[in-house]
Design an enzyme around this catalytic site. Structure first.
Site, PDB file in Angstrom:
ATOM      1  N   ALA A   1      48.427  41.294  32.260  1.00 28.11           N
ATOM      2  CA  ALA A   1      49.812  40.813  32.004  1.00 28.11           C
ATOM      3  C   ALA A   1      50.203  40.699  33.599  1.00 28.11           C
ATOM      4  O   ALA A   1      50.111  41.357  34.500  1.00 28.11           O
ATOM      5  CB  ALA A   1      50.743  41.522  31.226  1.00 28.11           C
TER       6      ALA A   1
ATOM      7  N   GLU B   1      42.166  42.821  27.171  1.00 26.09           N
ATOM      8  CA  GLU B   1      42.725  42.677  25.555  1.00 26.09           C
ATOM      9  C   GLU B   1      42.260  41.306  25.098  1.00 26.09           C
ATOM     10  O   GLU B   1      42.108  40.921  24.041  1.00 26.09           O
ATOM     11  CB  GLU B   1      44.320  42.751  25.362  1.00 26.09           C
ATOM     12  CG  GLU B   1      44.531  44.516  25.695  1.00 26.09           C
ATOM     13  CD  GLU B   1      46.222  44.571  25.824  1.00 26.09           C
ATOM     14  OE1 GLU B   1      46.665  44.289  26.706  1.00 26.09           O
ATOM     15  OE2 GLU B   1      46.667  45.194  24.819  1.00 26.09           O
TER      16      GLU B   1
ATOM     17  N   GLU C   1      47.107  50.551  32.248  1.00 26.81           N
ATOM     18  CA  GLU C   1      48.526  50.376  31.837  1.00 26.81           C
ATOM     19  C   GLU C   1      49.296  51.871  31.991  1.00 26.81           C
ATOM     20  O   GLU C   1      50.283  51.796  32.352  1.00 26.81           O
ATOM     21  CB  GLU C   1      48.823  50.146  30.323  1.00 26.81           C
ATOM     22  CG  GLU C   1      48.733  48.580  30.139  1.00 26.81           C
ATOM     23  CD  GLU C   1      47.200  48.312  29.704  1.00 26.81           C
ATOM     24  OE1 GLU C   1      46.147  48.917  29.973  1.00 26.81           O
ATOM     25  OE2 GLU C   1      47.081  47.036  29.330  1.00 26.81           O
TER      26      GLU C   1
ATOM     27  N   GLY D   1      45.752  43.381  30.009  1.00 25.31           N
ATOM     28  CA  GLY D   1      45.795  42.217  29.107  1.00 25.31           C
ATOM     29  C   GLY D   1      44.670  41.312  29.132  1.00 25.31           C
ATOM     30  O   GLY D   1      44.129  40.466  28.285  1.00 25.31           O
TER      31      GLY D   1
HETATM   32  N1  COA Z   1      49.997  40.831  37.832  1.00 28.82           N
HETATM   33  C1  COA Z   1      50.573  40.127  38.747  1.00 28.82           C
HETATM   34  N2  COA Z   1      49.926  40.073  39.732  1.00 28.82           N
HETATM   35  C2  COA Z   1      48.817  40.468  39.960  1.00 28.82           C
HETATM   36  C3  COA Z   1      48.149  41.251  39.073  1.00 28.82           C
HETATM   37  C4  COA Z   1      48.891  41.298  37.659  1.00 28.82           C
HETATM   38  N3  COA Z   1      48.221  41.933  36.836  1.00 28.82           N
HETATM   39  N4  COA Z   1      46.946  41.628  39.335  1.00 28.82           N
HETATM   40  C5  COA Z   1      46.607  40.980  40.676  1.00 28.82           C
HETATM   41  N5  COA Z   1      47.858  40.405  41.189  1.00 28.82           N
HETATM   42  C6  COA Z   1      48.260  39.529  42.445  1.00 28.82           C
HETATM   43  C7  COA Z   1      48.361  40.716  43.464  1.00 28.82           C
HETATM   44  O1  COA Z   1      49.822  41.148  43.476  1.00 28.82           O
HETATM   45  C8  COA Z   1      48.125  39.791  44.736  1.00 28.82           C
HETATM   46  O2  COA Z   1      48.947  38.983  44.850  1.00 28.82           O
HETATM   47  P1  COA Z   1      49.722  38.494  46.468  1.00 28.82           P
HETATM   48  O3  COA Z   1      48.241  38.173  47.018  1.00 28.82           O
HETATM   49  O4  COA Z   1      50.627  37.547  46.241  1.00 28.82           O
HETATM   50  O5  COA Z   1      50.024  39.900  46.964  1.00 28.82           O
HETATM   51  C9  COA Z   1      46.867  39.038  44.074  1.00 28.82           C
HETATM   52  O6  COA Z   1      46.900  39.077  42.723  1.00 28.82           O
HETATM   53  C10 COA Z   1      45.492  39.628  44.599  1.00 28.82           C
HETATM   54  O7  COA Z   1      45.540  41.015  44.322  1.00 28.82           O
HETATM   55  P2  COA Z   1      45.156  42.138  44.972  1.00 28.82           P
HETATM   56  O8  COA Z   1      45.760  43.291  44.478  1.00 28.82           O
HETATM   57  O9  COA Z   1      45.531  41.874  46.353  1.00 28.82           O
HETATM   58  O10 COA Z   1      43.338  42.119  45.023  1.00 28.82           O
HETATM   59  P3  COA Z   1      42.599  43.480  45.192  1.00 28.82           P
HETATM   60  O11 COA Z   1      40.929  42.865  45.304  1.00 28.82           O
HETATM   61  O12 COA Z   1      43.088  44.434  46.341  1.00 28.82           O
HETATM   62  O13 COA Z   1      42.679  44.528  43.799  1.00 28.82           O
HETATM   63  C11 COA Z   1      43.069  44.660  41.529  1.00 28.82           C
HETATM   64  C12 COA Z   1      42.443  44.055  42.610  1.00 28.82           C
HETATM   65  C13 COA Z   1      42.714  43.933  40.264  1.00 28.82           C
HETATM   66  C14 COA Z   1      42.265  46.056  41.385  1.00 28.82           C
HETATM   67  C15 COA Z   1      44.489  44.840  41.618  1.00 28.82           C
HETATM   68  O14 COA Z   1      44.971  43.533  41.948  1.00 28.82           O
HETATM   69  C16 COA Z   1      45.096  45.576  40.369  1.00 28.82           C
HETATM   70  O15 COA Z   1      45.287  46.680  40.404  1.00 28.82           O
HETATM   71  N6  COA Z   1      45.796  44.475  39.588  1.00 28.82           N
HETATM   72  C17 COA Z   1      46.659  45.035  38.569  1.00 28.82           C
HETATM   73  C18 COA Z   1      45.831  45.412  37.470  1.00 28.82           C
HETATM   74  C19 COA Z   1      46.720  45.996  36.354  1.00 28.82           C
HETATM   75  O16 COA Z   1      47.336  47.026  36.166  1.00 28.82           O
HETATM   76  N7  COA Z   1      46.606  45.312  35.191  1.00 28.82           N
HETATM   77  C20 COA Z   1      47.248  45.541  33.877  1.00 28.82           C
HETATM   78  C21 COA Z   1      48.757  45.067  33.941  1.00 28.82           C
HETATM   79  S1  COA Z   1      49.666  45.345  32.614  1.00 28.82           S
END
Ligand code: COA
Length: 258
Positions: free
Chosen positions: A65, A113, A133, A110
């Protein structure tokens, strides 16, 4: 037509690509609105026989999400957010047409999911799955606590939910979370091959398979009774007559979905 999705329809297979690669295809309000509109099309358009859901770019299916939209929801608003997400994913799960997730990278929160609400999953070898989460002080809200237990069993699901651990594609295959792992190049062709096969079967019978299998996990339904009714409904179809007649005449059946 859609702001956050790319769609295409080829040989009865409708491909929905979630297209926010700069945000790793995170599910914001607009993605949900677009997904619901696309599902309207899936339910309504007879030319669509089956569906693939995937993510744009080489890195992510859906990374969850959109955390930026969470803001400061109160308890009621948060419950509404979860219910709305669950409702969309129920529409995927209960679709009478097969919906397959092609997981081409991160399927987190999400995103995992969403993949789990599809009828089955195929992963590329760079896919990663997880429910992170608890890192945010949250739990999954779009059905993840339920479907993860259904798909991988309670012990494995408990560990994944509580630890926020990410698993790779090979582990997801071993857990039964995905049916196949292939290279990124082979991901869509693999799904298309399976769906081509399914699209050649009797569509009403295929829909009834989905309905009966879903009944296993629906406490409002008796699964065996659902099967009896679905079996009976198939018997009344022209396709059943065509299928059995074609077998006896040693020819390939031509199904019309009637
Ligand atoms: N919601 C909003 N934005 C998200 C996102 C999410 N769930 N997951 C990634 N993004 C965005 C980042 O903020 C970043 O945006 P920016 O370039 O404007 O700063 C962009 O996507 C790229 O992500 P980044 O974190 O730089 O990539 P990475 O390769 O370093 O890491 C992940 C990849 C997937 C490990 C990391 O993005 C992450 O942990 N995301 C969240 C996962 C999460 O907790 N999901 C559950 C949500 S309920």
């Amino acid at each position: 037509m859609y702001t956050t999705l790319l769609t295409s329809l080829e040989k009865g297979i409708f491909t929905i690509t979630i297209n926010r690669p700069d945000k790793l295809n995170a599910l914001n309000k607009q993605v949900f609105a677009d997904l619901n509109a696309a599902l309207d099309e899936v339910y309504r358009n007879a030319a669509i026989k089956s569906v693939i859901i995937t993510g744009a770019g080489p890195k992510s299916f859906v990374a969850g999400a959109d955390i930026a939209e969470f803001g400061d929801l109160d308890k009621e608003q948060a419950m509404d957010l979860a219910r709305n997400g669950q409702d969309t994913f129920f529409r995927i799960e209960r679709s009478p047409k097969p919906i397959v997730a092609c997981v081409n990278g991160f399927a987190l929160g999400g995103g995992c999911e969403l993949a789990m609400s599809c009828h089955f999953r195929i992963a590329s070898d760079n896919a990663r799955f997880g429910q992170p989460e608890v890192n945010l002080g949250l739990i999954p809200g779009y059905g993840g606590t339920q479907r993860l237990v259904q798909l991988v069993g309670k012990g494995r699901a408990m560990e994944l939910l509580m630890s926020a651990a990410m698993i790779d594609a090979a582990t997801a295959l071993q857990y039964g979370l995905v049916n196949h792992v292939v290279t990124a190049e082979e991901l869509l062709p693999k799904a298309i091959g399976i769906l081509d096969t399914i699209n050649g079967k009797a569509p009403i019978a295929v829909g009834k398979c989905i309905e009966a299998a879903n009944a296993v996990f629906d406490e409002t339904k008796n699964g065996y009774e659902t099967e009896v009714h679905a079996f009976g409904a198939c018997f009344g179809t022209a396709d059943r007559k065509e299928g059995t007649t074609a077998f006896l005449e040693k020819r390939k059946a031509v199904f019309r979905g009637e």
